[in-house]
Design an enzyme around this catalytic site. Structure first.
Site, PDB file in Angstrom:
ATOM      1  N   GLN A  84      -7.906  -0.151   2.977  1.00 24.12           N
ATOM      2  CA  GLN A  84      -8.829  -0.719   3.968  1.00 24.12           C
ATOM      3  C   GLN A  84     -10.155  -1.154   3.334  1.00 24.12           C
ATOM      4  OE1 GLN A  84      -8.402  -1.358   7.248  1.00 24.12           O
ATOM      5  NE2 GLN A  84      -6.341  -0.543   7.367  1.00 24.12           N
ATOM      6  N   GLY A 100       0.814  -1.216   0.000  1.00 26.04           N
ATOM      7  CA  GLY A 100       0.000   0.000   0.000  1.00 26.04           C
ATOM      8  C   GLY A 100       0.847   1.265   0.000  1.00 26.04           C
ATOM      9  N   THR A 139      12.192  -8.017 -10.347  1.00 26.62           N
ATOM     10  CA  THR A 139      11.639  -9.359 -10.567  1.00 26.62           C
ATOM     11  C   THR A 139      10.371  -9.507  -9.741  1.00 26.62           C
ATOM     12  OG1 THR A 139      13.864 -10.177 -10.921  1.00 26.62           O
ATOM     13  CG2 THR A 139      12.163 -11.825 -10.417  1.00 26.62           C
ATOM     14  N   CYS A 145       1.575   7.256  22.679  1.00 29.29           N
ATOM     15  CA  CYS A 145       2.709   6.332  22.747  1.00 29.29           C
ATOM     16  C   CYS A 145       2.776   5.417  21.524  1.00 29.29           C
ATOM     17  CB  CYS A 145       2.608   5.475  23.991  1.00 29.29           C
ATOM     18  SG  CYS A 145       2.289   6.437  25.458  1.00 29.29           S
ATOM     19  N   ASN A 195      -8.404   3.970   8.178  1.00 35.47           N
ATOM     20  CA  ASN A 195      -7.879   2.813   8.909  1.00 35.47           C
ATOM     21  C   ASN A 195      -8.093   2.915  10.419  1.00 35.47           C
ATOM     22  OD1 ASN A 195      -5.948   4.892   7.946  1.00 35.47           O
ATOM     23  ND2 ASN A 195      -4.589   3.963   9.433  1.00 35.47           N
ATOM     24  N   SER A 228      -3.545  -3.234  -0.866  1.00 34.41           N
ATOM     25  CA  SER A 228      -2.447  -3.959  -0.233  1.00 34.41           C
ATOM     26  C   SER A 228      -2.892  -5.356   0.171  1.00 34.41           C
ATOM     27  CB  SER A 228      -1.980  -3.186   0.998  1.00 34.41           C
ATOM     28  OG  SER A 228      -1.021  -3.942   1.704  1.00 34.41           O
TER      29      SER A 228
HETATM   30  C1  LIG Z   1      -1.947  -0.353   5.869  1.00 33.00           C
HETATM   31  C2  LIG Z   1      -2.296   0.864   5.099  1.00 33.00           C
HETATM   32  C3  LIG Z   1      -1.404   1.409   4.161  1.00 33.00           C
HETATM   33  C4  LIG Z   1      -0.009   0.859   3.954  1.00 33.00           C
HETATM   34  O1  LIG Z   1      -0.028  -0.384   3.346  1.00 33.00           O
HETATM   35  P1  LIG Z   1       1.290  -1.328   3.439  1.00 33.00           P
HETATM   36  O2  LIG Z   1       0.977  -2.469   2.552  1.00 33.00           O
HETATM   37  O3  LIG Z   1       1.401  -1.716   4.881  1.00 33.00           O
HETATM   38  O4  LIG Z   1       2.437  -0.518   2.971  1.00 33.00           O
HETATM   39  C5  LIG Z   1      -1.802   2.521   3.449  1.00 33.00           C
HETATM   40  N1  LIG Z   1      -3.019   3.056   3.630  1.00 33.00           N
HETATM   41  C6  LIG Z   1      -3.905   2.557   4.509  1.00 33.00           C
HETATM   42  C7  LIG Z   1      -5.243   3.182   4.636  1.00 33.00           C
HETATM   43  C8  LIG Z   1      -3.576   1.452   5.276  1.00 33.00           C
HETATM   44  O5  LIG Z   1      -4.451   0.970   6.161  1.00 33.00           O
END
Ligand SMILES: *Cc1c(COP(=O)(O)O)cnc(C)c1O
Length: 393
Positions: A180, A72, A238, A326, A152, A200
């Site tokens: 998401q 993502g 690749t 945190c 997210n 992703s």
């Molecule tokens: C997890 C997430 C990403 C990043 O994806 P990765 O595959 O972990 O790099 C980007 N945008 C949103 C909204 C996500 O929840």
């Protein structure tokens, strides 16, 4: 205690059994480089193109509009930087929102340093953008609108089809971070007039480190990674065949049972939300009550610190997440909770529970039994809470 109940599916999901079984032969038997000419490589090439078809079908795209990436974050970077560079002769203005993932926000900050101008749209108390504000932000030099499909942290789903319609009318490209959303809610790039989309693997039951970007035919995007001729020269390297095969399979599976799974998750989610709110005084739901991801529950509890809550829950075998300071590695609570207008002290006491395929009604019962006690226990230790209670009597 070992994790018994995993409710952090917005952070990542386990690889589905069917996906794992589909992937294994591509590590052991069909390990050929998809660019080579012999038989074993042809199996890799075939698998690559099948996965491309599966992903395309899952979001209503054409097969040649899908390009595989390493996840993502890469897809988000490629969309923003790729379009910004390709269209720099046309304009230097980008519109996004205050509640994007850092893969978008930090890329925008980088682009600002390169001379681009970025408008960060605000959101209302539920985390939705205003179409009116979006329309007013569009200038002659605007080259891209990037608004996430679903958030997210708080799960809010944006009016993506309306944004797409407006962007198309104004002649501005529209990218959406749908990491998401894909595999969780209906996504149709044609219908919703989306020009670029990020997804992703690991958020939908495929392995980590694999993703894809949808680029509508004719949309100009400069590559980020140069090298070989893979992915029609848009993304060298690749191909990660096992990962890509897993991504294709996971998208296909998720879309196939989405309706039933959504119904099941919404029931579990709403039970979680309504019972926590009923059992814990001074708690509030973050995000939109209905336009939210089927598995997302995000609740704030006044007078406590999210991080302490996570530690106590972990001791009971529950894996969850928080928007507290945190967790993010800074002193400020999550930018998303700030953007919906939560005061600091409420934002610090937030708890995100995200459900997915692996979660059962028993999981929800277990969590419902534990969360109110944990909040009560922490409040009893909180001087702030004591003070407030003393004032009330
Ligand atoms: C997890 C997430 C990403 C990043 O994806 P990765 O595959 O972990 O790099 C980007 N945008 C949103 C909204 C996500 O929840």
């Amino acid at each position: 205690m070992a994790t018994k109940i995993y409710m952090d599916n917005a952070a990542t999901t386990p690889v589905r059994d069917e996906v794992l079984n589909t992937v294994i032969p591509y590590f052991k038997e069909y390990y050929g480089n998809a660019s080579s000419v012999y038989s074993i490589a042809k199996e890799s090439k075939k698998a690559l193109e099948k996965a491309r078809e599966q992903v395309a079908k899952g979001i209503g795209a054409k097969t040649d509009e899908i390009f595989f990436t390493a996840g993502g974050s890469e897809s988000d970077n490629m969309a923003l930087r790729g379009v910004a560079e390709a269209l720099k002769g046309k304009g230097n203005h980008i519109i996004t929102t205050k509640i994007e993932h850092h893969a978008i926000l930090h890329t925008c900050e980088y682009l600002e340093k390169q001379g681009y101008e970025v408008t960060y749209l605000s959101v209302d108390e539920f985390g939705k953008i205003s179409l009116d504000e979006l329309e007013k932000s569009i200038r002659p030099e605007t080259i891209l609108i990037s608004v996430m499909f679903a958030n997210n942290e708080i799960g809010t789903i944006q009016p993506v089809a309306e944004i797409g319609k407006l962007a198309r009318e104004k002649g501005v490209l529209f990218h959406t971070d749908a990491v998401q959303a894909v595999g969780h809610v209906l996504v149709d790039v044609e219908e919703m007039k989306i020009d670029l989309l990020s997804l992703s693997g690991h958020k939908l039951g495929a392995p980590k480190g694999v993703g894809a970007i949808y680029i509508r035919k004719g949309v100009p995007v400069q590559p980020l990674i140069f090298g070989g001729a893979q992915e029609k020269r848009k993304r060298a390297g690749t191909e990660n065949i096992p990962g890509i095969v897993g991504l294709g399979k996971a998208v296909e599976l998720a879309v196939a049972d989405m309706e039933a799974e959504t119904k099941r998750l919404v029931e579990l989610r709403d039970k979680l939300i309504s019972e926590i709110l009923a059992k814990v005084p001074e708690s509030r739901l973050n995000g939109h009550p209905t336009d939210r991801l089927p598995g997302n529950c995000n609740i704030s509890f006044a007078y406590i610190e999210g991080e302490s809550m996570l530690l106590l829950l972990d001791a009971m075998g529950i894996a969850a997440s928080s928007g507290s300071a945190c967790t993010s590695g800074s002193l400020d609570p999550s930018h998303v909770l700030m953007a919906i207008g939560l005061p600091h002290e409420i934002a610090h006491g937030s708890l995100r529970l995200t459900l997915d395929r692996i979660n059962t009604p028993e999981d929800v019962e277990y969590v419902l039994n534990k969360v109110p006690d944990v909040v009560q226990k922490l409040r009893e230790m909180s001087p702030l809470y004591e003070e407030v209670m003393n004032k009330k009597v």
